[in-house]
Scaffold this motif. Sequence first.
Motif, PDB file in Angstrom:
ATOM      1  N   CYS A  84       9.604   4.092  -1.690  1.00  0.00           N
ATOM      2  CA  CYS A  84       8.144   4.115  -1.547  1.00  0.00           C
ATOM      3  C   CYS A  84       7.686   5.555  -1.393  1.00  0.00           C
ATOM      4  CB  CYS A  84       7.715   3.296  -0.328  1.00  0.00           C
ATOM      5  SG  CYS A  84       8.251   1.578  -0.387  1.00  0.00           S
ATOM      6  N   ASP A 105       3.024   2.370  -2.668  1.00  0.00           N
ATOM      7  CA  ASP A 105       3.493   2.785  -3.988  1.00  0.00           C
ATOM      8  C   ASP A 105       5.013   2.672  -4.077  1.00  0.00           C
ATOM      9  OD1 ASP A 105       3.402   3.674  -6.596  1.00  0.00           O
ATOM     10  OD2 ASP A 105       3.401   5.793  -6.056  1.00  0.00           O
ATOM     11  N   ARG A 113       8.696   1.267  -5.546  1.00  0.00           N
ATOM     12  CA  ARG A 113       9.382   0.914  -6.777  1.00  0.00           C
ATOM     13  C   ARG A 113      10.715   0.271  -6.417  1.00  0.00           C
ATOM     14  NH1 ARG A 113       5.778   3.803  -8.712  1.00  0.00           N
ATOM     15  NH2 ARG A 113       5.431   5.188 -10.383  1.00  0.00           N
ATOM     16  N   ASP A 134       0.809  -1.224   0.000  1.00  0.00           N
ATOM     17  CA  ASP A 134       0.000   0.000   0.000  1.00  0.00           C
ATOM     18  C   ASP A 134       0.841   1.273   0.000  1.00  0.00           C
ATOM     19  OD1 ASP A 134       1.059  -0.351   2.507  1.00  0.00           O
ATOM     20  OD2 ASP A 134      -0.768   0.213   3.569  1.00  0.00           O
ATOM     21  N   GLY A 141       4.267   6.403  -0.922  1.00  0.00           N
ATOM     22  CA  GLY A 141       2.897   6.383  -0.417  1.00  0.00           C
ATOM     23  C   GLY A 141       2.730   7.318   0.767  1.00  0.00           C
TER      24      GLY A 141
END
Length: 116
Positions: free
Chosen positions: A65, A46, A48, A44, A67
């Motif tokens: 990340c 996001d 990469r 949760d 997020g």
Amino acid sequence: MPGETWQVSTAMTMEGMAMPPQVSQVCLPKGAGAEAAPKGVPADQDCRLSDSRTVGATTTMTIVCSGPEPMTGTIESTVEGPDAYRTVMKMEMEGVPVTVTSSGRRLGQPCEAAAP
């Protein structure tokens, strides 16, 4: 799809505080090796993955990340034969170092795996 059960143990430490390991079971497609097991990447956040390098049985990569709780770090995952793996994820979140360790082993009980 026919699957088999794996046991996964995950623990986290941050700023001298250690969370007790959480143990769960997951169902992976039958015949999938340790390479297919979950490695603990936050779903949760996001995230990469980049700069992946494999030497022998160990793969290292960078994770970023973006997020709700942005973080950056590295992941080192070692396949310990076809039935086990070990992963260490070292991240920094808001300047606080966080280490997540996980390991998994094939239990082999039949289950119904989700399609890839």
